[in-house]
Design a protein around this motif. Structure first.
Motif, PDB file in Angstrom:
ATOM      1  N   GLN A 182       0.656  -0.757   0.113  1.00  0.00           N
ATOM      2  CA  GLN A 182      -0.062   0.428  -0.015  1.00  0.00           C
ATOM      3  C   GLN A 182       0.481   0.949  -0.243  1.00  0.00           C
ATOM      4  OE1 GLN A 182      -2.680  -0.145   3.131  1.00  0.00           O
ATOM      5  NE2 GLN A 182      -3.786   1.955   2.791  1.00  0.00           N
ATOM      6  N   SER A 238      -2.786   5.345  -1.456  1.00  0.00           N
ATOM      7  CA  SER A 238      -4.177   5.310  -1.504  1.00  0.00           C
ATOM      8  C   SER A 238      -4.346   3.884  -3.060  1.00  0.00           C
ATOM      9  CB  SER A 238      -5.066   6.074  -2.131  1.00  0.00           C
ATOM     10  OG  SER A 238      -4.853   6.858  -3.405  1.00  0.00           O
ATOM     11  N   SER A 239      -3.172   3.834  -3.104  1.00  0.00           N
ATOM     12  CA  SER A 239      -2.825   2.402  -3.955  1.00  0.00           C
ATOM     13  C   SER A 239      -2.596   1.509  -3.659  1.00  0.00           C
ATOM     14  CB  SER A 239      -1.832   3.357  -5.241  1.00  0.00           C
ATOM     15  OG  SER A 239      -0.533   3.157  -4.964  1.00  0.00           O
TER      16      SER A 239
END
Length: 89
Positions: free
Chosen positions: A23, A26-27
């Protein structure tokens, strides 16, 4: 190089399935799934049930590594490690 432990791993569970996610912001990238490393990790990561070993790390690898272990039945364990890579190496 870097080693990231999967402290969620339970040797007592029968046939635990392990998934690794990365992570960053936000990906979320699923990079070990169904017993396989995905590209581009395949060439530079060694998997073992308790640890993943990066042959090389760059600043791009800074982020949170999430290990999820699913046992037979509905057991789930999860552990997270934050990796911070400094310098340009």
């Amino acid at each position: 190089a870097a080693d990231i432990p999967c402290s969620a791993y339970r040797s007592g569970w029968s046939h635990p399935r392990i998934e690794w996610k990365f992570q960053k912001g936000s990906s979320l990238v699923l990079f070990y799934y169904g017993g396989e490393l995905t590209e581009p990790y395949k060439n530079r990561v060694q998997f073992s049930p308790t640890t993943i070993h990066f042959n090389t790390v760059t600043r791009e690898d800074t982020g949170k590594y999430i290990c999820e272990v699913v046992g037979d039945g509905s057991q789930i364990a999860k552990s997270e490690v934050n990796l911070i890579v400094q310098g340009a190496a």
